[in-house]
Design a protein around this motif. Structure first.
Motif, mmCIF file in Angstrom:
data_model
loop_
_atom_site.group_PDB
_atom_site.id
_atom_site.type_symbol
_atom_site.label_atom_id
_atom_site.label_comp_id
_atom_site.label_asym_id
_atom_site.label_seq_id
_atom_site.Cartn_x
_atom_site.Cartn_y
_atom_site.Cartn_z
ATOM 1 N N PHE A 1 0.697 -1.351 -0.025
ATOM 2 C CA PHE A 1 -0.154 0.049 0.012
ATOM 3 C C PHE A 1 0.818 1.335 -0.109
ATOM 4 O O PHE A 1 0.591 2.087 -0.914
ATOM 5 N N PRO A 2 1.807 1.401 0.655
ATOM 6 C CA PRO A 2 2.711 2.389 0.658
ATOM 7 C C PRO A 2 3.460 2.692 -0.580
ATOM 8 O O PRO A 2 3.596 3.619 -1.248
ATOM 9 N N VAL A 3 3.849 1.463 -1.421
ATOM 10 C CA VAL A 3 4.417 1.565 -2.369
ATOM 11 C C VAL A 3 3.710 2.218 -3.534
ATOM 12 O O VAL A 3 3.853 2.873 -4.338
ATOM 13 N N LEU A 4 2.246 1.608 -3.562
ATOM 14 C CA LEU A 4 1.090 2.114 -4.379
ATOM 15 C C LEU A 4 0.931 3.785 -4.322
ATOM 16 O O LEU A 4 0.675 4.353 -5.379
ATOM 17 N N GLY A 5 1.020 4.075 -3.114
ATOM 18 C CA GLY A 5 0.780 5.487 -2.846
ATOM 19 C C GLY A 5 2.019 6.248 -3.199
ATOM 20 O O GLY A 5 1.683 7.346 -3.985
ATOM 21 N N GLY A 6 3.229 5.696 -3.056
ATOM 22 C CA GLY A 6 4.287 6.513 -3.608
ATOM 23 C C GLY A 6 4.308 6.617 -5.251
ATOM 24 O O GLY A 6 4.650 7.536 -5.605
ATOM 25 N N LEU A 7 4.079 5.484 -5.498
ATOM 26 C CA LEU A 7 3.642 5.464 -7.183
ATOM 27 C C LEU A 7 2.786 6.400 -7.840
ATOM 28 O O LEU A 7 3.034 7.025 -8.725
ATOM 29 N N TRP A 8 1.766 6.628 -7.153
ATOM 30 C CA TRP A 8 0.544 7.708 -7.322
ATOM 31 C C TRP A 8 1.142 8.875 -7.248
ATOM 32 O O TRP A 8 0.885 9.779 -8.157
ATOM 33 N N LEU A 9 1.896 9.378 -6.172
ATOM 34 C CA LEU A 9 2.369 10.369 -5.744
ATOM 35 C C LEU A 9 3.412 11.021 -7.078
ATOM 36 O O LEU A 9 3.619 12.000 -7.591
ATOM 37 N N LEU A 10 4.221 10.000 -7.367
ATOM 38 C CA LEU A 10 5.396 10.054 -8.414
ATOM 39 C C LEU A 10 4.740 10.516 -9.616
ATOM 40 O O LEU A 10 5.052 11.221 -10.467
ATOM 41 N N TYR A 11 3.623 9.789 -9.966
ATOM 42 C CA TYR A 11 2.622 9.984 -11.387
ATOM 43 C C TYR A 11 2.150 11.637 -11.111
ATOM 44 O O TYR A 11 2.350 12.163 -12.232
ATOM 45 N N LEU A 12 1.734 11.971 -10.038
ATOM 46 C CA LEU A 12 1.055 13.270 -9.905
ATOM 47 C C LEU A 12 2.287 14.270 -9.932
ATOM 48 O O LEU A 12 1.856 15.393 -10.632
ATOM 49 N N MET B 1 -9.499 6.351 -8.709
ATOM 50 C CA MET B 1 -10.331 6.407 -7.531
ATOM 51 C C MET B 1 -11.063 5.027 -7.185
ATOM 52 O O MET B 1 -11.281 4.826 -6.205
ATOM 53 N N GLY B 2 -11.302 4.646 -8.305
ATOM 54 C CA GLY B 2 -12.370 3.351 -7.950
ATOM 55 C C GLY B 2 -11.149 2.231 -7.679
ATOM 56 O O GLY B 2 -11.680 1.333 -6.648
ATOM 57 N N PHE B 3 -10.001 2.442 -8.092
ATOM 58 C CA PHE B 3 -9.134 1.348 -7.827
ATOM 59 C C PHE B 3 -8.754 1.295 -6.179
ATOM 60 O O PHE B 3 -8.443 0.659 -5.379
ATOM 61 N N MET B 4 -8.567 2.832 -5.956
ATOM 62 C CA MET B 4 -8.310 3.134 -4.487
ATOM 63 C C MET B 4 -9.498 2.425 -3.634
ATOM 64 O O MET B 4 -9.213 2.004 -2.275
ATOM 65 N N LEU B 5 -10.463 2.452 -4.078
ATOM 66 C CA LEU B 5 -11.965 2.154 -3.236
ATOM 67 C C LEU B 5 -11.608 0.748 -2.973
ATOM 68 O O LEU B 5 -12.088 0.045 -1.857
ATOM 69 N N VAL B 6 -11.390 0.165 -4.044
ATOM 70 C CA VAL B 6 -11.287 -1.439 -4.028
ATOM 71 C C VAL B 6 -10.059 -1.701 -3.021
ATOM 72 O O VAL B 6 -10.201 -2.568 -2.036
ATOM 73 N N LEU B 7 -8.969 -0.995 -3.110
ATOM 74 C CA LEU B 7 -7.873 -1.286 -2.272
ATOM 75 C C LEU B 7 -7.987 -0.922 -0.774
ATOM 76 O O LEU B 7 -7.501 -1.707 0.034
ATOM 77 N N PHE B 8 -8.995 -0.183 -0.613
ATOM 78 C CA PHE B 8 -9.442 0.233 0.896
ATOM 79 C C PHE B 8 -10.016 -1.040 1.445
ATOM 80 O O PHE B 8 -9.804 -1.484 2.553
ATOM 81 N N PHE B 9 -11.060 -1.834 0.691
ATOM 82 C CA PHE B 9 -11.581 -3.082 1.116
ATOM 83 C C PHE B 9 -10.595 -4.149 1.282
ATOM 84 O O PHE B 9 -10.516 -5.083 2.209
#
Length: 80
Positions: free
Chosen positions: A27-38, A56-64
């Motif tokens: 999860f932190p790795v995916l967040g870091g990749l998202w911030l790098l993309y932004l 955003m849909g992917f993040m909703l799925v990742l939350f569950f």
């Protein structure tokens, strides 16, 4: 000369209960990749309007998925 100690003891390796939390590092790795993309989109002025809704849909799925992995990682041992 003394003989070598050849007593062989079988040591049962107990599973580490904290090893279940290693799955949560994704999860932190995916967040870091998202911030790098932004960051890249902001620096190079790339349009991100087509990417925001799927992410955003992917993040909703990742939350569950995160909630399920936390329940699994914090579950007590079955053999206790």
């Amino acid at each position: 000369m003394e003989p070598l100690n050849s007593d062989y003891e079988v040591v049962a390796r107990e599973p580490n209960p904290r090893a279940r939390f290693n799955f949560l590092y994704i999860f932190p790795v995916l967040g870091g990749l998202w911030l790098l993309y932004l960051l890249v989109a902001a620096v190079f002025q790339l349009p991100i309007t087509g990417v925001v809704d799927p992410i955003m849909g992917f993040m909703l799925v990742l939350f569950f998925v995160l909630a399920g992995l936390l329940f699994w990682a914090l579950a007590p041992k079955a053999n206790r």
